[in-house]
Write an enzyme that holds these catalytic residues in place. Structure first.
Site, short mmCIF file in Angstrom:
data_model
loop_
_atom_site.label_atom_id
_atom_site.label_comp_id
_atom_site.label_asym_id
_atom_site.label_seq_id
_atom_site.Cartn_x
_atom_site.Cartn_y
_atom_site.Cartn_z
N ARG A 20 -3.55 6.54 0.34
CA ARG A 20 -4.09 7.77 0.95
C ARG A 20 -3.15 8.56 1.83
NH1 ARG A 20 -9.28 4.71 2.98
NH2 ARG A 20 -7.56 3.26 3.19
N ASP A 58 -6.48 -3.21 -7.59
CA ASP A 58 -7.05 -3.80 -6.38
C ASP A 58 -7.31 -5.28 -6.60
OD1 ASP A 58 -8.27 -2.68 -3.62
OD2 ASP A 58 -9.39 -4.43 -4.28
N ARG A 61 -7.49 11.55 -5.95
CA ARG A 61 -8.72 10.93 -5.45
C ARG A 61 -9.85 11.96 -5.29
NH1 ARG A 61 -11.73 8.32 -4.37
NH2 ARG A 61 -11.73 7.12 -2.45
N TYR A 98 -14.35 -12.13 0.48
CA TYR A 98 -15.09 -10.92 0.05
C TYR A 98 -16.31 -11.30 -0.79
CZ TYR A 98 -11.49 -7.83 1.84
OH TYR A 98 -10.63 -7.16 2.67
N ARG A 140 0.81 -1.23 0.00
CA ARG A 140 0.00 0.00 0.00
C ARG A 140 0.85 1.28 0.00
NH1 ARG A 140 -5.65 -0.60 1.53
NH2 ARG A 140 -6.19 -2.51 0.46
O1 CP3 Z 1 0.14 0.48 -3.15
C1 CP3 Z 1 -0.33 -0.66 -3.30
O2 CP3 Z 1 -0.14 -1.57 -2.45
C2 CP3 Z 1 -1.02 -1.01 -4.59
C3 CP3 Z 1 -2.42 -0.95 -4.67
C4 CP3 Z 1 -3.33 -1.86 -3.86
C5 CP3 Z 1 -4.65 -1.46 -3.49
N1 CP3 Z 1 -5.27 -2.53 -2.93
C6 CP3 Z 1 -5.25 -0.14 -3.74
C7 CP3 Z 1 -6.31 0.32 -2.80
C8 CP3 Z 1 -3.16 -3.19 -3.45
C9 CP3 Z 1 -1.95 -4.10 -3.56
C10 CP3 Z 1 -4.39 -3.60 -2.86
C11 CP3 Z 1 -4.62 -4.97 -2.36
C12 CP3 Z 1 -5.84 -5.26 -1.60
N2 CP3 Z 1 -7.09 -4.74 -1.76
C13 CP3 Z 1 -5.92 -6.25 -0.58
C14 CP3 Z 1 -4.80 -7.15 -0.14
C15 CP3 Z 1 -3.84 -6.47 0.75
C16 CP3 Z 1 -4.39 -6.08 2.10
O3 CP3 Z 1 -4.45 -4.90 2.37
O4 CP3 Z 1 -4.73 -7.00 2.84
C17 CP3 Z 1 -7.24 -6.25 -0.11
C18 CP3 Z 1 -7.79 -7.11 1.00
C19 CP3 Z 1 -7.97 -5.29 -0.88
C20 CP3 Z 1 -9.41 -4.99 -0.79
C21 CP3 Z 1 -9.64 -3.57 -0.40
N3 CP3 Z 1 -9.41 -2.49 -1.24
C22 CP3 Z 1 -10.13 -3.09 0.83
C23 CP3 Z 1 -10.49 -3.94 2.01
C24 CP3 Z 1 -10.22 -1.70 0.70
C25 CP3 Z 1 -10.82 -0.74 1.68
C26 CP3 Z 1 -10.00 -0.57 2.90
C27 CP3 Z 1 -9.14 0.66 2.78
O5 CP3 Z 1 -7.93 0.54 3.02
O6 CP3 Z 1 -9.70 1.70 2.46
C28 CP3 Z 1 -9.72 -1.35 -0.57
C29 CP3 Z 1 -9.57 0.02 -1.13
C30 CP3 Z 1 -8.21 0.40 -1.63
N4 CP3 Z 1 -7.47 -0.34 -2.49
C31 CP3 Z 1 -7.50 1.59 -1.35
C32 CP3 Z 1 -6.32 1.56 -2.08
C33 CP3 Z 1 -5.23 2.61 -2.17
C34 CP3 Z 1 -7.97 2.72 -0.44
C35 CP3 Z 1 -8.80 3.53 -1.16
C36 CP3 Z 1 -9.16 4.83 -1.54
O7 CP3 Z 1 -8.40 5.58 -2.17
O8 CP3 Z 1 -10.32 5.12 -1.25
#
Ligand code: CP3
Length: 351
Positions: free
Chosen positions: A34, A79, A43, A156, A30
């Site tokens: 954000r 994602d 965003r 999920y 990540r």
């Molecule tokens: O920088 C990176 O790591 C690359 C991008 C990336 C995202 N999601 C973008 C994202 C990666 C590798 C993921 C993987 C992901 N997504 C996982 C596995 C890793 C982990 O964290 O366990 C999972 C379970 C998800 C599913 C997911 N996506 C969730 C549960 C959420 C909401 C929770 C949160 O952190 O807000 C997301 C949204 C998400 N995916 C964001 C980002 C940058 C946050 C979002 C935003 O900008 O609103």
């Protein structure tokens, strides 16, 4: 711009192959997200899905943390849940609540009716983002492609949404489905495993120089249930991914109780969280694997002295072993100061 020479001698890829490196490579799960003001600015104009769907924007976000943090690898901005769109499950992200699945999988019929998905066609925009990002990155900063592990994706798809773990701390619906409909469970995981494996291979073909399988939530399972209900499917994904010829990282959290079995599913690099000391992880995954981890992301919210103590502690536990990649044990928290991440990179690089 022409494609730069293959950066096989980057310290990140060398560490994946357990070759000697000048200093320990570091990147953060990540790292595009954000906590970065330039990400928040984008965003403000685009939703998360818009950023993912637009290859030029996704490539731009992928590059944002690279120069800013000085990390040794980039991870594609995408994602793990994107394959739910071509699977017809209906995916959206709502602020504060995380992912929402419109049509969760709740019975055998829903599994049978899942359409066939071809990542090259149905997720072609992700592959285009891989091409653009790989081309734009410095030669010594390889791009990591990724997919969700079969269990984490299924959790999920079945729970239907919310934050970590499909919005569920207990994974009650997921486990009930697993126990009550074992045949459908195995069919579902088989479908997700095959899709993830082909998706990973396609990302490598498009220019990703390493791949990571995020099976973030498998740690909620007992060792026996992991073995019975998940491991054969993870192995299928990892076998398909490894054939692409680039290093594969197999990551999960809370895997300490069954780390040998988790590693046995595959992966050149095993990613662990802070619940297990790195030296023990090395001992338990055996001499043939590299290890990635494992600072608690919350340590980046600590005062500098405590943060530094914890980073040095991880480095001390890793020792001089070849094949260590410094990372967090899970993703960067949104409230993390950029400065804290920069300081960690400097410290890991020997500053
Ligand atoms: O920088 C990176 O790591 C690359 C991008 C990336 C995202 N999601 C973008 C994202 C990666 C590798 C993921 C993987 C992901 N997504 C996982 C596995 C890793 C982990 O964290 O366990 C999972 C379970 C998800 C599913 C997911 N996506 C969730 C549960 C959420 C909401 C929770 C949160 O952190 O807000 C997301 C949204 C998400 N995916 C964001 C980002 C940058 C946050 C979002 C935003 O900008 O609103």
């Amino acid at each position: 711009m022409s494609r730069q020479p293959a950066p096989d001698d980057s310290r990140f890829l060398k560490a994946c192959r357990r070759e000697p490196v000048d200093v320990t490579p570091v990147w953060f799960m990540r790292q595009a997200g954000r906590y970065l003001p330039e990400y928040r600015a984008l965003r403000a104009k685009h939703s998360l899905l818009e950023l993912c769907h637009d290859p030029a924007l996704a490539a731009e976000v992928t590059l944002q943390p690279i120069a800013r943090l000085g990390v040794d690898a980039a991870i594609l901005f995408a994602d793990i849940l994107l394959p739910f769109e071509p699977l017809g499950l209906g995916l959206s992200f709502s602020p504060g609540e995380g992912p929402q699945i419109e049509r969760p999988i709740r019975d055998a019929a829903a599994v049978r009716e899942l359409p066939a998905v071809d990542p090259a066609l149905d997720l072609g925009y992700v592959l285009e983002a891989v091409r653009l990002a790989a081309r734009a990155l410095p030669a010594n900063v390889p791009l990591i492609g990724f997919a969700g592990g079969p269990f984490t994706l299924a959790s999920y798809a079945i729970e239907g949404g919310g934050g970590g773990g499909g919005g569920s701390r207990t994974f009650a619906r997921t486990k009930a489905f697993m126990y009550q409909e074992p045949d459908s469970w195995h069919q579902l995981l088989d479908r997700l495993a095959y899709l993830a494996g082909r998706f990973l291979a396609a990302q490598a073909a498009a220019g990703a120089r390493a791949l990571q399988l995020f099976d973030s939530w498998v740690g909620c399972l007992s060792p026996q249930d992991y073995h019975t209900y998940v491991q054969p499917h993870s192995r299928r994904t990892l076998t398909l991914a490894v054939r692409a010829g680039v290093p594969v990282i197999h990551f999960g959290t809370g895997t300490a109780p069954f780390l040998e079995d988790f590693a046995a599913a595959g992966g050149d690099v095993i990613g662990v969280d802070w619940r297990i000391p790195i030296d023990q992880a090395f001992e338990r995954v055996g001499p043939a694997r590299a290890v990635q981890g494992n600072l608690d992301p919350a340590a980046l919210l600590a005062p500098p002295a405590e943060r530094e103590r914890q980073v040095r502690d991880v480095l001390a536990h890793a020792g001089a072993r070849p094949g260590f990649i410094f990372n967090l044990g899970h993703g960067v928290l949104p409230e993390t100061p950029v400065e804290a991440l920069r300081a960690v990179v400097e410290l890991v690089h020997g500053g």
